[in-house]
Write a protein that holds these residues in place. Structure first.
Motif, PDB file in Angstrom:
ATOM      1  N   VAL A 167       0.849  -1.187   0.000  1.00 58.44           N
ATOM      2  CA  VAL A 167       0.000   0.000   0.000  1.00 58.44           C
ATOM      3  C   VAL A 167       0.886   1.238   0.000  1.00 58.44           C
ATOM      4  N   PHE A 168       0.514   2.249  -0.783  1.00 57.20           N
ATOM      5  CA  PHE A 168       1.213   3.536  -0.691  1.00 57.20           C
ATOM      6  C   PHE A 168       0.244   4.643  -1.077  1.00 57.20           C
ATOM      7  N   PRO A 169       0.497   5.850  -0.581  1.00 53.20           N
ATOM      8  CA  PRO A 169      -0.403   6.967  -0.872  1.00 53.20           C
ATOM      9  C   PRO A 169      -0.145   7.492  -2.278  1.00 53.20           C
ATOM     10  N   HIS A 170      -1.134   7.381  -3.128  1.00 53.35           N
ATOM     11  CA  HIS A 170      -0.958   7.839  -4.498  1.00 53.35           C
ATOM     12  C   HIS A 170      -1.062   9.362  -4.579  1.00 53.35           C
ATOM     13  N   ALA A 171      -0.463   9.897  -5.610  1.00 53.27           N
ATOM     14  CA  ALA A 171      -0.470  11.347  -5.828  1.00 53.27           C
ATOM     15  C   ALA A 171      -1.897  11.879  -5.901  1.00 53.27           C
ATOM     16  N   GLY A 172      -2.083  13.072  -5.375  1.00 54.37           N
ATOM     17  CA  GLY A 172      -3.380  13.723  -5.497  1.00 54.37           C
ATOM     18  C   GLY A 172      -4.365  13.357  -4.406  1.00 54.37           C
ATOM     19  N   GLY A 173      -3.917  12.577  -3.417  1.00 53.31           N
ATOM     20  CA  GLY A 173      -4.793  12.253  -2.291  1.00 53.31           C
ATOM     21  C   GLY A 173      -4.432  13.110  -1.086  1.00 53.31           C
ATOM     22  N   ARG A 174      -4.428  12.495   0.088  1.00 55.27           N
ATOM     23  CA  ARG A 174      -4.161  13.265   1.295  1.00 55.27           C
ATOM     24  C   ARG A 174      -2.666  13.376   1.591  1.00 55.27           C
ATOM     25  N   PHE A 175      -1.836  12.757   0.760  1.00 54.76           N
ATOM     26  CA  PHE A 175      -0.415  12.692   1.068  1.00 54.76           C
ATOM     27  C   PHE A 175       0.398  13.287  -0.067  1.00 54.76           C
ATOM     28  N   LEU A 191       3.504  11.874  -8.693  1.00 54.77           N
ATOM     29  CA  LEU A 191       3.216  10.829  -9.686  1.00 54.77           C
ATOM     30  C   LEU A 191       4.479  10.051 -10.032  1.00 54.77           C
ATOM     31  N   ASP A 192       5.588  10.763 -10.174  1.00 59.95           N
ATOM     32  CA  ASP A 192       6.855  10.096 -10.506  1.00 59.95           C
ATOM     33  C   ASP A 192       7.246   9.087  -9.436  1.00 59.95           C
ATOM     34  N   THR A 193       7.131   9.510  -8.179  1.00 58.16           N
ATOM     35  CA  THR A 193       7.462   8.599  -7.078  1.00 58.16           C
ATOM     36  C   THR A 193       6.579   7.365  -7.140  1.00 58.16           C
ATOM     37  N   CYS A 194       5.280   7.574  -7.365  1.00 57.09           N
ATOM     38  CA  CYS A 194       4.345   6.443  -7.389  1.00 57.09           C
ATOM     39  C   CYS A 194       4.644   5.505  -8.555  1.00 57.09           C
ATOM     40  N   MET A 214       2.298  -6.636  -6.064  1.00 54.06           N
ATOM     41  CA  MET A 214       1.263  -5.725  -6.554  1.00 54.06           C
ATOM     42  C   MET A 214       1.399  -4.354  -5.898  1.00 54.06           C
ATOM     43  N   PRO A 215       1.457  -3.286  -6.676  1.00 54.89           N
ATOM     44  CA  PRO A 215       1.303  -1.961  -6.070  1.00 54.89           C
ATOM     45  C   PRO A 215      -0.149  -1.766  -5.648  1.00 54.89           C
ATOM     46  N   MET A 216      -0.348  -1.026  -4.578  1.00 57.77           N
ATOM     47  CA  MET A 216      -1.687  -0.863  -4.013  1.00 57.77           C
ATOM     48  C   MET A 216      -1.900   0.611  -3.683  1.00 57.77           C
ATOM     49  N   PRO A 217      -2.110   1.435  -4.725  1.00 56.95           N
ATOM     50  CA  PRO A 217      -2.260   2.878  -4.510  1.00 56.95           C
ATOM     51  C   PRO A 217      -3.489   3.175  -3.662  1.00 56.95           C
ATOM     52  N   ALA A 218      -3.364   4.160  -2.771  1.00 55.44           N
ATOM     53  CA  ALA A 218      -4.420   4.439  -1.798  1.00 55.44           C
ATOM     54  C   ALA A 218      -4.246   5.853  -1.265  1.00 55.44           C
ATOM     55  N   GLY A 219      -4.788   6.108  -0.081  1.00 60.83           N
ATOM     56  CA  GLY A 219      -4.542   7.375   0.600  1.00 60.83           C
ATOM     57  C   GLY A 219      -5.430   8.509   0.145  1.00 60.83           C
TER      58      GLY A 219
END
Lengths: 359, 359
Positions: free
Chosen positions: A273-281, A285-288, A306-311
Motif C-alpha cells: 500500500v502507498f499513498p498515491h499522488a493527489g490524495g491526502r499525502f 506521480l513520478d514517485t508512485c 502488486m502496487p496498491m495505490p491508496a490514501g
C-alpha cells in the motif's frame, strides 16, 4: 564480493562531495578512521567502495557505494544497518536506491505469492483488483463484519482492516477476524478478508495463528511499525499472502521506491500500500510510478508484487488510476466508499467500473 | 480517557494550521471524513482532540493532540501508529513530543535496571561510566577479544560491540561473545562486555540466549533496525541490561528527544546511545540536552535511563562532556581510543580522566 549497492543523495558543496561519499563508505562499515582500519590489518577489506559520484543538480550529488559480503550476516537488520544505520543520523544524506546480490536476496525470498498468487487467490484476471478498508476503529466486531459482508456482496476483491484496528476492546482481534471471515464466507464469492496484524513479534505470531485458524488467507502488517525484520519473519512463516502497509514509512529519508518497492518486497510483501499522488499525502506521480515499477520489475529473481495505490483516492479517479498503473494493481479505495452514507452502492460502482475497464 | 498526547510541528500558513491539526487528529484515528465518523454512530468518540495550537515561529505551529484509550490496544506498534503512522507520510508534519498515561506506560515497564541498576552492575559510583566499542567488523573473534581484554585491563566500565558486528563469518556471534566474555572475566575487574544483538525476532532471541549462556549481563540492540516492538519484547524478556543504539533512528522526522528519550526508554532501554554535538553527526547541544533530560526525568513512574553520548567524541572532550551531562551518564568513546595505534594507553587516560573528574 560486492553484496550490496546503495545510492545516496548528498547535499553539499562540490568540493566536499567526494570526501562525504568516502566518509559514508567508512561510517557504514568499519566506523573508524581510515588509518585505524589500515592498522587493524584485516584479512579482507570491509570498507564500502565509492563506485561512482555524479552531480545531480546544484549542490546535489549521487554517490553509488558498494559494500562487501563480509559485512553482512544474513539478516535484514544488518542490511538496513549497512544501507543507512548511522548515516540516517546525518542530515545531508538520503538513501535513494539499493541493489542486492541475487544470492543474498534469495535467502530472504521476497513475495511468496506475488502478482500471480494474488490473482489465483482472488480469481481476478486481466484487470486491477479492487480493495477497500473496514473502519473506523471503535466499531464493534459485528458492525465491522456487516461492512465486510456489504463489500463482499458488492464483489470487492479484498476487504482489509484499517491499519488502526488492532486488539481494541471495541472489536477484539479474535472476535473481529472470526466475524469478518464468516461474513466473506457467507457472501459466497471470492472476496479476501485481510486482517491487520500488529504488536510485538510474539503477539503478531499469535494474531496470525488466530487468523489462520479462522480460515483467513491473507494478512496486512506495517513493516516500519513492527520492524522490517519482524515483518519478514512473520510474513515468511505465515503461509499467507501478506500486504505491507506504509505507516511510519514516510519519514525515513529513504526514497519511497527504495523502501516500499525494494525493501518491503525483499521482506516478502505480496502487495504494498502507498499513498498515491493527489490524495491526502504528498507523493508525486513520478514517485508512485517508481514504486510500482520496483514492486513489479525483474529483480534478484524475486516474484513481482502488486502496487496498491491508496490514501484518499476518490471513486471518480478509477479510470485514471487504471490507465496509470495498468492491470497488475490493487486499487484501494476506503473513505470515498463511505462518503455519502451508502457504501454498498458506492462499492458496486467501484467494482463495475474496474470490471468494465478490463474489457 | 486520554491515553496518549502528541505534539506535532506543522509547517503551513497560519490560515491552514487549525484545519491541518484537525486533519491529523482524524488521520491518526478514524481515517475517515468527519461526517462519515459521525454517521458511524460510535458508542465512544475515537477521534483525537486538538487540545492546543500555537505559533512557534514564522510558518511553524505546535499542535497538541490527545488520543483516547479506545484506539490503543496495549501494543507499542499501535502507540507508534497513533503517534505518527500515516502522518509520517505527510511532509509538513513532525512529531516533536509525546506523553503517555502512566497506566499505559506501566504495561511496558521501561528500563528494568536504569541508572541505579547499571551502577550496581558496574560498581561505578559518583562519576560517569566509561564505555568503548570493539571494531572494526572483519576482525576475528580472537582479535576482538584481545581488544576487549585490553580495554577491560584499562578499567573501562563497558566494552560493547560495534553495532555493525552481527554474525559475520569473520567473527561468528557465538565465538565472539564467548571469547570477549572470557576476556573480561580474565581481566578480573567489573567491566561489562555488551554484545550487539540484531536479526529477526527469533534470531535476536537466539543471540540473547547464547549471550546469557556465556555469562553476559548486558546487550545492545538498535530499536529502529529490529523494530521498536521487537526491541521491547527482546529487552523485557532478556533479564539483561539493555543499551539502545540509534542506527536508522536519525531520519524518522520524530524529534530525537521524543524517539530516544521517550520511546526507547518506554521500550526498556537502560541506556541510549546518541551522537553528541560536535562529532560526526548533526545533533545540536540543545537536542542532546533534551535527550538526556528525557531519559532521566520523572516520567510515568519509569526508571531513569543513562544517556550515552557518542558519535566521534575525542578523548580530549571528556571534561567538557562531564560538565555538560553530569555523573549519570555513560561516556562512549570509540574511534578516538583507536587513533594513534595505542588503544591501551588511550583507554587508561580515558578511565583516569573520568575517575579524576569524580573527586
Amino acid at each position: 564480493m560486492d553484496a550490496l549497492r546503495a545510492t545516496y543523495e548528498l547535499r553539499c558543496d562540490a568540493s566536499a562531495a567526494e570526501t562525504r561519499a568516502r566518509e559514508i563508505a567508512l561510517e557504514q562499515t568499519a566506523e573508524l578512521p581510515r588509518e585505524a582500519v589500515a592498522r587493524a590489518g584485516l584479512p579482507r577489506d570491509v570498507v564500502g567502495r565509492v563506485e561512482s559520484l555524479r552531480e545531480a543538480g546544484p549542490g546535489r550529488f549521487l554517490a553509488e557505494i558498494v559494500y562487501p559480503a563480509e559485512v553482512l550476516d544474513g539478516t535484514l537488520s544488518q542490511i538496513l544497518n549497512v544501507l543507512f544505520g548511522n548515516t540516517s543520523l546525518q542530515h545531508d544524506v538520503a538513501l535513494v536506491d539499493l541493489d542486492l546480490d541475487p544470492a543474498a536476496a534469495a535467502g530472504f525470498g521476497g513475495p511468496r505469492l506475488g502478482v500471480e498468487g494474488l490473482r489465483e487467490l482472488t480469481g481476478a484476471r486481466g484487470r486491477p483488483l479492487t480493495a477497500t478498508a473496514l473502519k473506523p476503529v471503535g466499531l464493534s466486531a459485528e458492525r465491522l463484519a456487516e461492512l465486510c459482508r456489504l463489500f463482499a456482496d458488492a464483489g470487492v476483491d479484498i476487504v482489509k482492516d484499517d491499519h488502526g484496528l488492532g486488539d481494541q476492546p471495541a472489536a477484539p482481534f479474535a472476535d473481529r477476524v472470526r466475524a469478518c471471515q464468516e461474513a466473506v464466507r457467507q457472501a459466497g464469492g471470492r472476496t479476501l478478508y485481510v486482517p491487520h496484524v500488529g504488536g510485538a513479534p510474539s503477539e503478531m505470531a499469535r494474531r496470525i495463528a488466530v487468523a489462520r485458524d479462522c480460515g483467513v488467507r491473507a494478512v496486512m502488517a506495517a513493516p516500519m511499525l513492527c520492524g522490517l525484520p519482524a515483518f519478514h519473519e512473520a510474513a515468511s512463516g505465515s503461509g499467507l499472502a501478506v500486504i505491507a502497509h506504509p505507516a511510519l514509512a514516510g519519514a525515513a529519508r529513504i526514497a519511497p521506491e527504495a523502501l516500499l518497492g525494494r525493501l518491503f518486497r525483499l521482506a516478502g510483501a505480496d502487495a504494498a500500500v502507498f499513498p498515491h499522488a493527489g490524495g491526502r499525502f504528498g507523493f508525486t506521480l513520478d514517485t508512485c510510478a517508481r514504486i510500482a515499477a520496483r514492486l513489479r520489475d525483474r529483480w534478484c529473481g524475486l516474484r513481482p508484487a502488486m502496487p496498491m495505490p491508496a490514501g484518499g483516492m476518490a471513486l471518480e479517479r478509477v479510470p485514471e488510476l487504471i490507465s496509470f498503473f495498468g492491470a497488475d494493481t490493487i486499487l484501494l479505495i476506503g473513505g470515498s466508499l463511505y462518503a455519502g452514507g451508502d457504501p454498498a452502492s458506492r462499492a458496486k460502482r467501484f467494482v463495475e467500473c474496474v470490471r468494465n475497464a478490463a474489457t
